[in-house]
Design a protein around this motif. Structure first.
Motif, mmCIF file in Angstrom:
data_model
loop_
_atom_site.group_PDB
_atom_site.id
_atom_site.type_symbol
_atom_site.label_atom_id
_atom_site.label_comp_id
_atom_site.label_asym_id
_atom_site.label_seq_id
_atom_site.Cartn_x
_atom_site.Cartn_y
_atom_site.Cartn_z
ATOM 1 N N VAL A 195 1.064 -1.146 0.088
ATOM 2 C CA VAL A 195 -0.130 0.093 0.199
ATOM 3 C C VAL A 195 0.737 1.281 0.080
ATOM 4 C CG1 VAL A 195 -1.603 1.409 1.242
ATOM 5 C CG2 VAL A 195 -1.925 -1.233 1.119
ATOM 6 N N HIS A 196 2.010 1.155 0.806
ATOM 7 C CA HIS A 196 2.956 2.261 0.895
ATOM 8 C C HIS A 196 3.444 2.601 -0.476
ATOM 9 C CE1 HIS A 196 6.179 4.930 1.902
ATOM 10 N NE2 HIS A 196 5.438 5.221 2.990
ATOM 11 N N PRO A 197 3.582 4.173 -0.987
ATOM 12 C CA PRO A 197 4.056 4.060 -2.446
ATOM 13 C C PRO A 197 5.533 4.282 -2.415
ATOM 14 C CG PRO A 197 3.280 6.168 -1.327
ATOM 15 C CD PRO A 197 2.822 5.215 -0.422
ATOM 16 N N ARG A 223 7.928 -5.992 -3.505
ATOM 17 C CA ARG A 223 6.650 -5.008 -3.417
ATOM 18 C C ARG A 223 5.608 -5.691 -4.483
ATOM 19 N NH1 ARG A 223 6.269 -0.098 -1.527
ATOM 20 N NH2 ARG A 223 4.698 0.548 -3.264
ATOM 21 N N ALA A 248 -4.126 2.823 3.117
ATOM 22 C CA ALA A 248 -3.903 3.888 2.334
ATOM 23 C C ALA A 248 -4.547 5.244 2.856
ATOM 24 C CB ALA A 248 -4.360 3.623 0.900
ATOM 25 N N LEU A 273 -1.758 8.415 3.777
ATOM 26 C CA LEU A 273 -1.796 9.659 3.098
ATOM 27 C C LEU A 273 -2.004 10.918 4.196
ATOM 28 C CD1 LEU A 273 -2.200 11.878 0.725
ATOM 29 C CD2 LEU A 273 -4.610 11.143 0.676
ATOM 30 N N ALA A 304 6.003 10.431 -4.274
ATOM 31 C CA ALA A 304 5.223 9.084 -4.445
ATOM 32 C C ALA A 304 3.902 9.282 -3.979
ATOM 33 C CB ALA A 304 6.021 7.941 -4.182
ATOM 34 N N VAL A 305 3.745 9.833 -2.787
ATOM 35 C CA VAL A 305 2.542 9.814 -1.986
ATOM 36 C C VAL A 305 1.485 10.890 -2.709
ATOM 37 C CG1 VAL A 305 1.232 10.818 -0.173
ATOM 38 C CG2 VAL A 305 3.286 9.390 0.148
ATOM 39 N N ARG A 354 1.588 11.147 -6.182
ATOM 40 C CA ARG A 354 1.321 10.414 -7.488
ATOM 41 C C ARG A 354 0.074 9.548 -7.081
ATOM 42 N NH1 ARG A 354 6.793 10.556 -8.456
ATOM 43 N NH2 ARG A 354 7.096 8.403 -7.517
ATOM 44 N N GLN A 355 0.511 8.806 -5.929
ATOM 45 C CA GLN A 355 -0.688 7.937 -5.601
ATOM 46 C C GLN A 355 -1.825 8.389 -5.086
ATOM 47 O OE1 GLN A 355 0.131 4.492 -5.340
ATOM 48 N NE2 GLN A 355 -1.994 4.168 -5.410
ATOM 49 N N ALA A 369 -3.740 9.039 -8.444
ATOM 50 C CA ALA A 369 -4.130 7.598 -8.861
ATOM 51 C C ALA A 369 -5.516 7.086 -8.091
ATOM 52 C CB ALA A 369 -3.217 6.911 -8.662
ATOM 53 N N ASP A 370 -5.628 7.276 -6.638
ATOM 54 C CA ASP A 370 -6.576 6.876 -6.068
ATOM 55 C C ASP A 370 -7.708 7.801 -6.070
ATOM 56 O OD1 ASP A 370 -4.829 4.722 -5.419
ATOM 57 O OD2 ASP A 370 -4.319 5.368 -3.376
#
Length: 803
Positions: free
Chosen positions: A383-385, A433, A468, A472, A527-528, A530-531, A534-535
């Motif tokens: 789950v962690h980006p 991963r 997730a 965040l 990365a967070v 971007r995630q 995406a979410d």
């Protein structure tokens, strides 16, 4: 003089029983103690010492010789005396009922049990040197070295390569056993069985091998006591499995490979440790070259790099990929790379029909032995980006306290399913991963740790969504707190909502800690973000950029700053939140202006102002006017900038945004100075400084002092200007504002030049230039133009500035 200690003492003329009694007395052993040490029956020793055994067994004599510590000459005497007393085989002898007659047998052949090494072994020079050091002859005690690392990293290959290379050091042979510590449940080799196999390999007849584990271990140590043997214990489960198999003599070497660190062996037995990491890119290329041929990989360098990336530089993965290329010689490497990229998300491209080499199955053997809560955390790591996380972030991920998650991380670290990349920061490579993601996708329910297990019968997907959300919120709330510690006015930030249950956000203690946190989490925050996009967590994405952008701007990460602002603009548009849309447009005003895109800056200003007024948000209206004023300064339009700055004061005061008022007054002072109105510029600047001082706002204080220095410079008050610039420099430098520091140095250099201090001016400009070059800022060209003949050398000593 005791038997066997002097020449001519006549040992060969004495009976076997007399010799054995004399040697036992010399060793200060009773018959029972000797029997225990040698692993033979005490009754046999009594009969031998009484010369009642007419045909002694060779194996028993060898064990007794080893247990008594006889030197080679004494062993020869023992053999000769035993032969001289033996009766012909046809005659019945008086012996133990369980000991059949046996002639004196030759010494058994030396064991040579090493499996074949890996053909074309490449790399690992440092690890091989470490093994040389740990297993070097001459060190006291048994030499033991543990080779550890994650599944598929090449532990066995390294151990066997070194062992084959070092065979000459171990003249009495090599013992090897796969302990199957990470095979299917119940397949781990029992130490008792392992000892039996080793004793037989050393020539001990099966009927002479004791049943009890402790007795077998004693006989094993006795058998190897004066020998030089290399013992390779592959794929060990834990220290206890290994400990029984350690020889006691000083001339044996032991290599243990395990997916765990076996810290017990390091602590209690003083074992050395070699931890294998992923291969370097050069080593990975060498592995492929050995398998595929140097010409083939050099003909497709981009494809080779892509294969290396898809394999995460893991030796087993590289070997599998190379195997695919070898079995399909017409397959282009770029096609193989594309297959691995396409299939790599679920490890499909790195699966084989052989359980020993299927990456998925090899990784599963490490996972299957984990306790339930440790396995649950491992699944959540997907789950962690990434690319890494701290204990605090892991606590938020799992929804547990830091003490508990530290224990879980330690278990994963010991199993080499994660690595500690720097102190307190943990990561796992891309293939691990992907494996964790497979496990999470395939799990019907979570293993259950803390908040992650509180959902009872909820599915794994729901647990992952909750994790997730916690991740965040962890970074969003910590970034907000860190931005405040950087002296960013709270009124400039979009505050996050309440954190999700189980979040353990951090709170940096001060400015320095906040800078360190942003620096350490720089890649993670990207990365967070971007995630989050995406979410579909768009509101949180906007707020994360709100906090992150000030650090990016002050550290000079110009392109990344712009990229983040564009992401925030897109996220705000998807939320429909008018305030967020106003904020993201106005964040882009000064950035686009600085890039020379004045039309784009005005477009963002008009949209920001419209959204702010539509929302009735006085703060955003004032901020938009202030930012377009900054944009006008970048464009050299000082009259226009002054008008926008003055217009911002009314909504600011109506909204009681005192902190921002100091910034706006400073902008007014700058504009009036540029327009030649030095008196009113000084008044505005001093009022701004008074507000900043009263509020303790160290961030704007440096900017205001820079402005006051410019005013003094234009009034010809060079000494006062230099003093202000120096105070401004100290303030911005202490806060880590790299671009601001460069700009102040530029202004200071100009004043020094105007004061006729040319050498000091050149040195100051060089300092400014060095920062701007480091940041890749276009203003570096303006500074170069000031230096005589573009002299960039640091040869001129730093001049002392007057106090």
């Amino acid at each position: 003089m005791s038997v066997g200690t002097a020449e001519g003492s006549g040992e060969a003329g004495r009976s076997l029983g007399t010799l054995l009694r004399a040697w036992r007395d010399r060793a200060l052993l009773t018959q029972e103690q000797l029997a225990d040490r040698a692993g033979v029956n005490a009754r046999t020793i009594r009969r031998l010492e009484g010369d009642l055994v007419e045909r002694p067994r060779a194996a028993s004599l060898r064990l007794l010789a080893d247990a008594l510590g006889l030197d080679p000459r004494e062993q020869d005497v023992l053999t000769a005396v035993a032969r001289s007393q033996a009766v012909p085989a046809a005659e019945p002898d008086e012996r133990d009922g369980d000991e059949p007659p046996e002639a004196i047998a030759p010494v058994p052949p030396r064991p040579r049990q090493l499996p074949v090494g890996v053909a074309g072994f490449a790399g690992r020079t440092g690890a091989l040197e470490e093994l040389d050091r740990h297993l070097d002859a001459g060190a006291g005690g048994t030499r033991i070295c543990v080779v550890t690392g994650t599944a598929g990293v090449g532990k066995t290959s390294l151990a066997l390569h070194w062992a084959h290379r070092a065979r000459g050091r171990f003249e009495d042979g090599e013992l090897y056993l796969n302990l199957q510590g990470f095979g299917p449940a119940g397949d781990a080799v029992d130490p008792r069985e392992a000892l039996g196999a080793f004793l037989e390999a050393m020539g001990v007849p099966p009927r002479r091998i004791p049943e009890e584990l402790a007795a077998r271990a004693a006989l094993y140590r006795t058998t190897l006591a004066d020998k030089r043997v290399l013992v390779v214990l592959d794929n060990a489960r834990d220290a206890e499995q290994v400990r029984w198999l350690l020889p006691g003599g000083p001339d044996c070497g032991v290599i243990v490979t395990s997916r765990r660190s076996l810290s017990g062996l390091i602590t209690a037995e003083g074992a050395g440790l070699v931890t294998l990491d992923l291969l370097s890119r050069t080593e990975s290329r060498d592995v492929l070259a050995h398998r595929l041929g140097r010409d083939r990989i050099e003909a497709a360098p981009a494809a080779t790099d892509a294969i290396i990336d898809a394999c995460a530089r893991l030796p087993l993965a590289l070997a599998i990929a190379a195997g695919r290329a070898v079995t399909s010689p017409v397959l282009p490497l770029d096609a193989l790379a594309a297959d691995l990229r396409r299939d790599g998300g679920d490890l499909g491209g790195l699966s084989t029909g052989d359980p020993a080499t299927s990456l998925r199955l090899v990784l599963a053997r490490s996972y299957d032995v984990l306790p339930g809560d440790v396995a649950g955390l491992f699944r959540l790591l997907a789950v962690h980006p990434g690319p890494d996380l701290t204990v605090a972030a892991a606590a938020s991920l799992a929804g547990v306290d830091e003490a508990r998650v530290s224990r879980l991380l330690a278990a994963l670290l010991d199993a080499h399913l994660i690595t500690e990349v720097t102190h307190g920061r943990y990561a796992c490579h891309d293939l691990l991963r992907a494996f964790a993601l497979e496990l999470a996708d395939g799990a019907a329910e979570a293993g259950g740790i803390g908040a992650a297990g509180a959902a009872g019968g909820a599915g794994e997907a729901a647990l992952r969504r909750a994790a997730a959300d916690r991740v965040l919120d962890h970074y969003l709330h910590t970034a907000y707190e860190a931005a405040l510690r950087l002296h960013v006015p709270a009124e400039w930030l979009l505050p996050p909502g309440p954190p999700a249950p189980g979040v353990r956000a951090e709170s940096p203690a001060g400015h320095r800690q906040a800078l360190a946190w942003f620096q350490a989490e720089h890649a993670v925050l990207a990365a967070v973000l971007r995630q989050a996009m995406a979410d579909g967590r768009h509101a949180q994405a906007v707020r994360l950029v709100s906090a992150l952008q000030f650090w990016l701007m002050r550290r000079g990460h110009r392109q990344e700053h712009l990229d983040c602002l564009r992401v925030a603009l897109e996220a705000a548009a998807r939320t429909g939140d008018q305030r967020a849309r106003a904020a993201t447009h106005r964040w882009l005003i000064p950035v686009t202006a600085e890039r020379g895109e004045s039309d784009q800056a005005y477009t963002h200003f008009r949209r920001a102002l419209a959204y702010a007024r539509e929302a009735g948000d006085l703060a955003e209206e004032a901020f938009s006017l202030f930012d377009i004023g900054l944009a006008c300064v970048h464009g050299g339009r000082m009259e226009e900038a002054l008008g926008h700055a003055r217009a911002a004061l009314e909504p600011l005061r109506a909204a009681r945004l005192t902190a921002t008022e100091a910034y706006v007054l400073n902008l007014i002072a700058w504009c009036r100075c540029a327009l030649g109105d030095h008196e009113r510029a000084l008044q505005a600047g001093e009022k701004a400084l008074a507000i900043a001082t009263e509020r303790g706002d160290a961030s704007v204080r440096g900017h205001i002092l820079d402005t006051l220095g410019m005013i003094r410079h234009h009034r010809g008050e060079h000494d006062d200007a230099i003093a202000h610039f120096r105070r401004a420099l100290a303030s911005c430098g202490a806060l880590g504002h790299r671009y601001d520091e460069a700009e102040i140095l530029l202004h200071l250099g100009d004043t020094l030049q105007a004061a006729g201090r040319t050498g000091q001016a050149a040195h100051t400009w060089r300092r400014s230039l060095a920062i701007l070059v480091e940041l890749g800022h276009p203003a570096a060209g303006d500074v170069r133009a000031r230096l005589p003949d573009h002299d960039l050398s640091p040869a001129t000593p730093e001049p002392a500035f007057p106090e």
